[in-house]
Scaffold this active site. Structure first.
Site, PDB file in Angstrom:
ATOM      1  N   ASP A  57     -32.367 -42.398   5.667  1.00 12.03           N
ATOM      2  CA  ASP A  57     -33.403 -42.586   6.317  1.00 12.03           C
ATOM      3  C   ASP A  57     -34.355 -41.168   6.374  1.00 12.03           C
ATOM      4  O   ASP A  57     -35.430 -41.298   6.758  1.00 12.03           O
ATOM      5  CB  ASP A  57     -33.116 -43.002   7.861  1.00 12.03           C
ATOM      6  CG  ASP A  57     -32.380 -41.955   8.795  1.00 12.03           C
ATOM      7  OD1 ASP A  57     -32.024 -40.748   8.237  1.00 12.03           O
ATOM      8  OD2 ASP A  57     -32.339 -42.212   9.762  1.00 12.03           O
ATOM      9  N   SER A  58     -33.875 -40.120   5.675  1.00 12.98           N
ATOM     10  CA  SER A  58     -34.562 -39.101   5.413  1.00 12.98           C
ATOM     11  C   SER A  58     -35.862 -39.497   4.676  1.00 12.98           C
ATOM     12  O   SER A  58     -36.751 -38.768   4.568  1.00 12.98           O
ATOM     13  CB  SER A  58     -33.946 -37.788   4.919  1.00 12.98           C
ATOM     14  OG  SER A  58     -33.142 -38.372   3.797  1.00 12.98           O
ATOM     15  N   ASP A  96     -28.567 -46.195   4.670  1.00 16.04           N
ATOM     16  CA  ASP A  96     -28.548 -45.713   6.142  1.00 16.04           C
ATOM     17  C   ASP A  96     -29.214 -46.786   7.129  1.00 16.04           C
ATOM     18  O   ASP A  96     -30.423 -47.173   6.777  1.00 16.04           O
ATOM     19  CB  ASP A  96     -29.582 -44.684   5.890  1.00 16.04           C
ATOM     20  CG  ASP A  96     -29.198 -43.341   6.927  1.00 16.04           C
ATOM     21  OD1 ASP A  96     -28.292 -43.519   7.459  1.00 16.04           O
ATOM     22  OD2 ASP A  96     -29.610 -42.180   6.858  1.00 16.04           O
ATOM     23  N   LYS A 126     -24.465 -46.462   6.668  1.00 10.42           N
ATOM     24  CA  LYS A 126     -23.974 -45.350   7.475  1.00 10.42           C
ATOM     25  C   LYS A 126     -24.892 -45.436   8.672  1.00 10.42           C
ATOM     26  O   LYS A 126     -26.082 -46.111   8.792  1.00 10.42           O
ATOM     27  CB  LYS A 126     -24.747 -43.919   6.951  1.00 10.42           C
ATOM     28  CG  LYS A 126     -24.443 -42.898   7.595  1.00 10.42           C
ATOM     29  CD  LYS A 126     -24.661 -41.440   6.921  1.00 10.42           C
ATOM     30  CE  LYS A 126     -26.157 -41.168   7.036  1.00 10.42           C
ATOM     31  NZ  LYS A 126     -26.732 -40.881   8.120  1.00 10.42           N
ATOM     32  N   GLU A 128     -25.537 -43.256  12.832  1.00  9.42           N
ATOM     33  CA  GLU A 128     -25.409 -42.169  13.327  1.00  9.42           C
ATOM     34  C   GLU A 128     -24.947 -42.209  14.783  1.00  9.42           C
ATOM     35  O   GLU A 128     -25.207 -43.026  15.489  1.00  9.42           O
ATOM     36  CB  GLU A 128     -26.931 -41.416  13.671  1.00  9.42           C
ATOM     37  CG  GLU A 128     -27.370 -41.227  12.194  1.00  9.42           C
ATOM     38  CD  GLU A 128     -28.692 -40.456  12.489  1.00  9.42           C
ATOM     39  OE1 GLU A 128     -29.363 -39.766  13.510  1.00  9.42           O
ATOM     40  OE2 GLU A 128     -29.353 -39.934  11.226  1.00  9.42           O
ATOM     41  N   GLU A 195     -22.974 -33.056  10.432  1.00  4.08           N
ATOM     42  CA  GLU A 195     -24.274 -32.186   9.890  1.00  4.08           C
ATOM     43  C   GLU A 195     -24.502 -30.994  10.866  1.00  4.08           C
ATOM     44  O   GLU A 195     -24.362 -31.342  12.343  1.00  4.08           O
ATOM     45  CB  GLU A 195     -25.489 -33.305  10.169  1.00  4.08           C
ATOM     46  CG  GLU A 195     -26.751 -32.430   9.947  1.00  4.08           C
ATOM     47  CD  GLU A 195     -28.025 -33.584   9.502  1.00  4.08           C
ATOM     48  OE1 GLU A 195     -27.736 -34.488   9.460  1.00  4.08           O
ATOM     49  OE2 GLU A 195     -28.900 -32.920   9.521  1.00  4.08           O
TER      50      GLU A 195
END
Ligand code: KIV
Length: 305
Positions: A57-58, A96, A126, A128, A195
């Protein structure tokens, strides 16, 4: 043009799957993960021989120009992930889950995870955080989709974490990272991104991460693998980069140099030259000139005001 990359890709390289990742972890072979957001970046990842590609999602920041990862939605990431899929052969592809696509309920999480698999051809997703994300991860895994967790600095909830800063820098905060990671491991995540966590905290935790693959980003060298954002490591992105980013190239400079050289040549009349232009048989050209001279042509093309 084939969508299967050829330039530099190793056609004999078998597709990376969960058994291969587990084998590499067991043998202590470092696992390389990189983000990609489109067909060309996927082809680069393929040719470079990485094991895992993440459509992160970056993308919100690196390719869509947002100032955080929060605004990007499912449809945008699915479109990018499908383009990446078309450029990849061997690497394991992870999609993501964007902010707002899984927090609401297990049903929402499973339905959106399925879209990454069905519509974009991802191998896994993925998500978070710990807490309710652990329940979501469990539900998605039960639905038959491999899940990669993400602990420490979780950019989707950076505001709640006090900003984009390292996590786990006190005993209590390190315990919170450990709690999240162990819970995600317990529900069966095949991998977890760590991270922005002190290297010593990761190193201490690694002995407890026996059943999952830890991929670090700003978490020191002791994890099973590393991930970097494509635009950061290649120097394409002009924004702020975190302490943990290492630049291996400065492509933005090279891209600006190329576009500027093109602009200079257009303005100077040096481009296009004859080598970039198509020829026509002189007789055909003479015929075309005659055609343009016809009076009837001028009448036909006159504007009828
Ligand atoms: O979105 C992303 O690029 C990520 C990586 C930094 C792991 O989550």
């Amino acid at each position: 043009m084939s969508s299967i990359p050829r330039d530099g890709a190793d056609a004999a390289r078998p597709k990376v799957g969960l058994p291969k990742l587990a084998e590499m972890r067991a043998k202590g072979e470092p696992i390389v993960m990189v983000t990609a957001y489109d067909h060309p970046s996927a082809q680069v990842a393929e040719a470079a021989g990485v094991e895992i590609v993440l459509v992160g999602d970056s993308a919100a920041m690196t390719v869509l120009g947002h100032t955080s990862t929060v605004p990007v939605g499912m449809d945008e990431l699915l479109m990018l992930a499908a383009a990446v899929r078309r450029g990849l052969r061997a690497p394991f592809l992870v999609g993501d889950m964007p902010f707002g696509s899984y927090e609401g309920s297990n049903e929402q999480a499973v339905a959106n995870a399925q879209r990454f698999i069905k519509e974009a051809g991802c191998d896994a997703i993925k998500l978070e955080g710990g807490g309710t994300s652990v329940d979501r991860a469990r539900a998605i895994i039960r639905a038959g989709i491999p899940v990669m967790g993400h602990v420490g600095l979780t950019p989707q909830t950076a505001t709640a974490l006090g900003g984009y800063r390292a996590q786990g820098r006190t005993c209590d905060r390190a315990a919170k990272v450990a709690e999240d990671a162990l819970a995600l491991q317990a529900v069966g995540c095949f991998a977890i991104v760590f991270e922005a966590i002190p290297a010593a905290v990761t190193a201490a935790l690694m002995s407890r991460m026996e059943h999952t693959t830890v991929i670090g980003i700003g978490a020191g060298p002791s994890s099973h693998g590393q991930v970097l954002v494509f635009h950061d490591l290649l120097g394409i992105y002009d924004g702020h980069t975190a302490k943990f980013v290492k630049r291996y190239a400065n492509l933005r400079e090279e891209m600006v140099r190329g576009v500027r050289a093109y602009a200079d040549e257009v303005r100077a009349g040096a481009f296009p030259g004859s080598e970039h232009s198509y020829a026509i048989d002189p007789a055909e050209l003479a015929g075309f000139h005659d055609y343009l001279e016809q009076d009837s042509l001028a009448q036909n093309s006159a504007w009828d005001w």
